[in-house]
Design an enzyme around this catalytic site. Structure first.
Site, PDB file in Angstrom:
ATOM      1  N   ARG A 174       0.826  -1.216   0.000  1.00 54.66           N
ATOM      2  CA  ARG A 174       0.000   0.000   0.000  1.00 54.66           C
ATOM      3  C   ARG A 174       0.858   1.264   0.000  1.00 54.66           C
ATOM      4  NH1 ARG A 174      -3.288  -3.843   2.293  1.00 54.66           N
ATOM      5  NH2 ARG A 174      -5.317  -3.914   1.241  1.00 54.66           N
TER       6      ARG A 174
ATOM      7  N   LYS B 254      15.361  -6.581   2.664  1.00 55.24           N
ATOM      8  CA  LYS B 254      15.891  -5.621   3.639  1.00 55.24           C
ATOM      9  C   LYS B 254      17.351  -5.889   4.020  1.00 55.24           C
ATOM     10  CE  LYS B 254      11.560  -4.116   5.757  1.00 55.24           C
ATOM     11  NZ  LYS B 254      10.842  -3.871   7.025  1.00 55.24           N
TER      12      LYS B 254
ATOM     13  N   LEU C 240      13.457 -20.211  22.102  1.00 51.99           N
ATOM     14  CA  LEU C 240      14.195 -19.349  23.029  1.00 51.99           C
ATOM     15  C   LEU C 240      15.486 -18.820  22.419  1.00 51.99           C
ATOM     16  CD1 LEU C 240      14.611 -18.081  25.815  1.00 51.99           C
ATOM     17  CD2 LEU C 240      15.555 -20.280  26.588  1.00 51.99           C
ATOM     18  N   SER C 241      16.164 -19.626  21.618  1.00 47.12           N
ATOM     19  CA  SER C 241      17.452 -19.201  21.053  1.00 47.12           C
ATOM     20  C   SER C 241      17.320 -17.940  20.202  1.00 47.12           C
ATOM     21  CB  SER C 241      18.072 -20.329  20.225  1.00 47.12           C
ATOM     22  OG  SER C 241      17.211 -20.707  19.157  1.00 47.12           O
ATOM     23  N   ARG C 242      16.152 -17.767  19.537  1.00 45.85           N
ATOM     24  CA  ARG C 242      15.935 -16.550  18.733  1.00 45.85           C
ATOM     25  C   ARG C 242      15.871 -15.321  19.635  1.00 45.85           C
ATOM     26  NH1 ARG C 242      13.449 -17.085  13.695  1.00 45.85           N
ATOM     27  NH2 ARG C 242      13.738 -14.823  13.529  1.00 45.85           N
TER      28      ARG C 242
ATOM     29  N   GLY D  21      12.349 -10.650  12.591  1.00 43.48           N
ATOM     30  CA  GLY D  21      13.030  -9.465  12.079  1.00 43.48           C
ATOM     31  C   GLY D  21      12.393  -8.162  12.516  1.00 43.48           C
ATOM     32  N   ALA D  22      11.052  -8.114  12.540  1.00 42.56           N
ATOM     33  CA  ALA D  22      10.357  -6.875  12.896  1.00 42.56           C
ATOM     34  C   ALA D  22      10.585  -6.485  14.349  1.00 42.56           C
ATOM     35  CB  ALA D  22       8.863  -7.027  12.625  1.00 42.56           C
TER      36      ALA D  22
ATOM     37  N   ALA E 291      10.347 -12.724  18.283  1.00 37.77           N
ATOM     38  CA  ALA E 291      11.744 -12.301  18.110  1.00 37.77           C
ATOM     39  C   ALA E 291      12.165 -12.372  16.649  1.00 37.77           C
ATOM     40  CB  ALA E 291      12.667 -13.169  18.974  1.00 37.77           C
TER      41      ALA E 291
END
Length: 289
Positions: free
Chosen positions: A23, A73, A161-163, A137-138, A135
């Site tokens: 958009r 990105k 959890l590791s992320r 990218g955003a 957790a």
């Protein structure tokens, strides 16, 4: 020469793969018309393997710059010759521009997140503790915004959890990693609760109950979602029923577009109710509300 004359004929873009859902052309097209600028903003679909050559040919193709979305990105971050502070902290670029022939990259997601809350829940940054659900990218942009605005303690909860640990290690002090099983206990002292997960999004359990009880959150807590399709997610509905102040994710999309537009076209646009209604009308037409 005035700003309008300088911006005359300037071209900007949004690129992703796919990109037809974006958009951004509606947002920037609204501002170009509102400000009377003779410029253009278009969606350009670029495959991942073609992104580097696309980024290298912006000037040759007449672009002043543009926006970058999924999945480009990180590639934009690698392609940029100069990065702003937010892009460095987040590790991703969503805005490109040319400066003295150099490709510059920035990230306006953290700005958009904070500006949305500033507009809809002034004083949100007085919270000492924030709870970030997810957790991915955003969430990096969200955590960067929270730390930049002085939130003392940021708890990041993730099923893997590791992320969450990886994200906490990236940002260092004031950011703490937790497994999803700890989320419920963390709600009770969180002044801000941010959902960055796909739970409740279109195609991701939409219509199902959100799996965390929010009634034990402080009565002054703010709950916000970074997604905007659907506008009212199960998370926001549950927060509203618990009596919390809620902020949807559409404002983040609108506010994050402001800095790029100003860079490419020389005028700073405003996020207004008229713009919001313009985008909501398109969402309604597409059945995305």
């Amino acid at each position: 020469m005035d700003d309008k004359s300088m911006a005359r004929g300037r071209k900007a873009f949004v690129t992703g793969f796919p990109i037809k859902h974006s958009r951004s052309p509606l947002i920037h097209g609204f501002w170009l018309k509102e400000l009377g600028i003779d410029g253009s903003y278009e969606a350009v679909e670029v495959k991942p393997e073609d992104f580097s050559s696309f980024a290298a040919s912006l000037a040759a193709n007449g672009f002043a710059g543009g926006n970058v979305t999924i999945p480009h990105k990180e590639a934009a971050y690698a392609a940029a010759e100069s990065l702003d502070e937010a892009a460095c902290a987040i590790g991703a670029v969503n805005t490109l521009w040319l400066e003295n022939g150099r490709l510059c990259g920035g990230n306006t997601d953290a700005y958009g997140f904070a500006a949305n809350l500033d507009a809809s829940a002034p004083g949100w940054d007085k919270a000492d503790r924030a709870l970030v659900l997810g957790a991915g990218g955003a969430s990096r942009a969200v955590v960067h915004a929270l730390l930049s605005r002085g939130v003392c303690h940021v708890s990041v909860v993730n099923r893997t959890l590791s992320r969450a640990e990886e994200l906490a290690a990236h940002f260092g002090a004031r950011v703490y990693a937790h497994g999803w099983d700890e989320a419920q206990a963390l709600v009770s002292n969180a002044g801000l609760i941010v959902n960055t997960t796909a739970l409740g999004m279109s195609g991701h359990g939409e219509g199902q109950d959100f799996p965390i009880d929010l009634t034990c959150a402080p009565k002054e807590a703010v709950a916000t979602n970074i997604v905007y399709v659907p506008l009212r997610t199960a998370f926001l509905n549950k927060a509203e029923k618990a009596g919390l102040k809620t902020v949807d994710g559409l404002g983040m999309l609108l506010h994050q577009a402001v800095p790029g537009f100003e860079r490419w076209f020389g005028q700073r646009p405003q996020v207004t109710q008229a713009l919001r209604e313009h985008i909501l009308a398109d969402m309604a037409k597409a059945g995305a509300l």
